[in-house]
Design a protein around this motif. Structure first.
Motif, PDB file in Angstrom:
ATOM      1  N   TYR A  98       0.670  -1.247  -0.193  1.00 19.21           N
ATOM      2  CA  TYR A  98       0.036  -0.136   0.171  1.00 19.21           C
ATOM      3  C   TYR A  98       0.955   1.332   0.042  1.00 19.21           C
ATOM      4  CZ  TYR A  98      -3.908  -2.938   0.915  1.00 19.21           C
ATOM      5  OH  TYR A  98      -4.829  -4.092   1.088  1.00 19.21           O
ATOM      6  N   GLY A  99       2.031   1.237   0.107  1.00 20.25           N
ATOM      7  CA  GLY A  99       2.927   2.357  -0.269  1.00 20.25           C
ATOM      8  C   GLY A  99       3.595   2.844   0.815  1.00 20.25           C
ATOM      9  N   HIS A 100       3.422   2.169   2.229  1.00 18.10           N
ATOM     10  CA  HIS A 100       4.291   2.816   3.367  1.00 18.10           C
ATOM     11  C   HIS A 100       5.617   2.483   3.237  1.00 18.10           C
ATOM     12  CE1 HIS A 100      -0.107   2.041   4.491  1.00 18.10           C
ATOM     13  NE2 HIS A 100       0.007   3.123   5.321  1.00 18.10           N
ATOM     14  N   ILE A 101       5.841   1.091   3.063  1.00 19.97           N
ATOM     15  CA  ILE A 101       7.356   0.897   2.763  1.00 19.97           C
ATOM     16  C   ILE A 101       8.062   1.433   1.746  1.00 19.97           C
ATOM     17  CG2 ILE A 101       9.099  -1.145   2.015  1.00 19.97           C
ATOM     18  CD1 ILE A 101       8.105  -1.502   4.888  1.00 19.97           C
ATOM     19  N   HIS A 102       7.561   1.728   0.596  1.00 22.21           N
ATOM     20  CA  HIS A 102       8.020   2.737  -0.654  1.00 22.21           C
ATOM     21  C   HIS A 102       8.387   3.988   0.062  1.00 22.21           C
ATOM     22  CE1 HIS A 102       7.088   4.877  -4.464  1.00 22.21           C
ATOM     23  NE2 HIS A 102       8.423   4.610  -4.369  1.00 22.21           N
ATOM     24  N   GLN A 108       0.678   0.370  -6.193  1.00 23.06           N
ATOM     25  CA  GLN A 108       1.425  -0.037  -7.344  1.00 23.06           C
ATOM     26  C   GLN A 108       1.855   0.699  -8.476  1.00 23.06           C
ATOM     27  OE1 GLN A 108       2.626  -3.670  -6.374  1.00 23.06           O
ATOM     28  NE2 GLN A 108       1.712  -2.525  -4.517  1.00 23.06           N
ATOM     29  N   LYS A 109       0.947   1.475  -8.894  1.00 22.40           N
ATOM     30  CA  LYS A 109       1.099   2.515  -9.834  1.00 22.40           C
ATOM     31  C   LYS A 109       2.391   3.554  -9.570  1.00 22.40           C
ATOM     32  CE  LYS A 109      -1.202   5.430 -13.116  1.00 22.40           C
ATOM     33  NZ  LYS A 109      -2.411   6.268 -13.590  1.00 22.40           N
ATOM     34  N   ALA A 110       2.368   3.763  -8.376  1.00 25.71           N
ATOM     35  CA  ALA A 110       3.447   4.838  -7.888  1.00 25.71           C
ATOM     36  C   ALA A 110       4.949   4.138  -8.119  1.00 25.71           C
ATOM     37  CB  ALA A 110       3.023   5.388  -6.512  1.00 25.71           C
ATOM     38  N   GLN A 111       4.834   2.874  -8.066  1.00 25.05           N
ATOM     39  CA  GLN A 111       6.063   2.075  -7.915  1.00 25.05           C
ATOM     40  C   GLN A 111       6.658   1.542  -9.432  1.00 25.05           C
ATOM     41  OE1 GLN A 111       6.213  -0.973  -4.856  1.00 25.05           O
ATOM     42  NE2 GLN A 111       4.182   0.216  -3.843  1.00 25.05           N
ATOM     43  N   GLU A 112       5.655   1.755 -10.263  1.00 29.51           N
ATOM     44  CA  GLU A 112       5.849   0.839 -11.438  1.00 29.51           C
ATOM     45  C   GLU A 112       7.176   1.442 -12.156  1.00 29.51           C
ATOM     46  OE1 GLU A 112       2.332   1.423 -13.837  1.00 29.51           O
ATOM     47  OE2 GLU A 112       2.529   3.546 -14.224  1.00 29.51           O
ATOM     48  N   ASP A 113       7.826   2.577 -12.009  1.00 31.36           N
ATOM     49  CA  ASP A 113       8.787   3.080 -12.706  1.00 31.36           C
ATOM     50  C   ASP A 113      10.163   2.562 -11.962  1.00 31.36           C
ATOM     51  OD1 ASP A 113       7.540   4.027 -14.736  1.00 31.36           O
ATOM     52  OD2 ASP A 113       7.384   5.998 -13.903  1.00 31.36           O
ATOM     53  N   ILE A 114      10.046   1.887 -10.870  1.00 32.62           N
ATOM     54  CA  ILE A 114      11.163   1.676  -9.896  1.00 32.62           C
ATOM     55  C   ILE A 114      11.607   0.024 -10.539  1.00 32.62           C
ATOM     56  CG2 ILE A 114      12.084   0.785  -7.753  1.00 32.62           C
ATOM     57  CD1 ILE A 114       9.973   2.589  -6.616  1.00 32.62           C
TER      58      ILE A 114
END
Length: 206
Positions: A12-16, A59-65
């Motif tokens: 959910y983005g917390h670890i990101h 997940q969308k926020a991480q897709e470029d990583i």
């Protein structure tokens, strides 16, 4: 250059968010080169959670990583792992990444590298400490040298507030519904962990 790798898995983005803070701290060390990579999601999980907007957006926020590879581990002098909890221990996605690295273990390619962990749980009793401690076990098998968060440098840990942070790892509390975001104190300790692992990695390399 001291090469610091930050492989993370985040639902959910917390670890990101925590990974970004860890990277900031590592980058403070002179001569540090920092790489952030994500452990790939299972296709079955994508399908099962596709109706949850919070999951889809995270997940969308991480897709470029870039997706984490075993060559990333070979590249690194130090590794800071972003490991959320699943019932008090690491999730299967991260476990698979480690389980498939048997060749690295066999050849001793990760021995002597500095490492640390940051984590996230739904509540303060949801695995803040057990996730870090149980995740340490395979890291020791690989030969990593573990770096924690001492109380002297992290007085934020001495609190009764519902925040993360322990001698074992930097951490955050996401809330039962995942709506909470990392407290600034969580992010501060995450930055310190990144800097601390980078500092130890640099000393070991030198």
């Amino acid at each position: 250059m001291t090469k610091v790798l930050i492989p993370f898995y985040s639902t959910y983005g917390h670890i990101h968010t925590m990974a970004k803070a860890v990277a900031e701290g590592a980058a403070e060390v002179e001569g540090a080169e920092v790489k952030v990579v994500r452990v790939e999601e299972f296709e079955a999980v994508k399908q099962a959670m596709s109706a949850q907007d919070a999951y889809v957006q995270a997940q969308k926020a991480q897709e470029d990583i870039p997706v984490a590879t075993h060559d990333d581990l070979r590249w690194a002098d130090g590794v800071v792992w972003g490991i959320p909890t699943r019932y008090g221990s690491m999730p299967a996605q991260m476990k698979q990444y480690l389980d498939s690295a048997g060749a690295l273990w066999m050849n001793g390619e990760l021995e002597g590298k500095a490492t640390g962990i940051f984590t996230s749980t739904g509540s303060i009793h949801g695995g803040q400490e057990t996730t870090a401690i149980t995740s340490l076990i395979p890291l020791l098998h690989f030969g990593f040298i573990y770096v924690g968060l001492p109380y002297g440098e992290n007085p934020e840990q001495l609190t009764t507030d519902g925040i993360g942070g322990s001698p074992y790892s930097a951490s955050t509390v996401a809330g039962a519904d995942g709506s909470a975001q990392p407290d600034e104190r969580d992010l501060t300790m995450a930055r310190r962990l990144g800097k601390r692992v980078a500092t130890v990695a640099k000393a070991l390399k030198e």
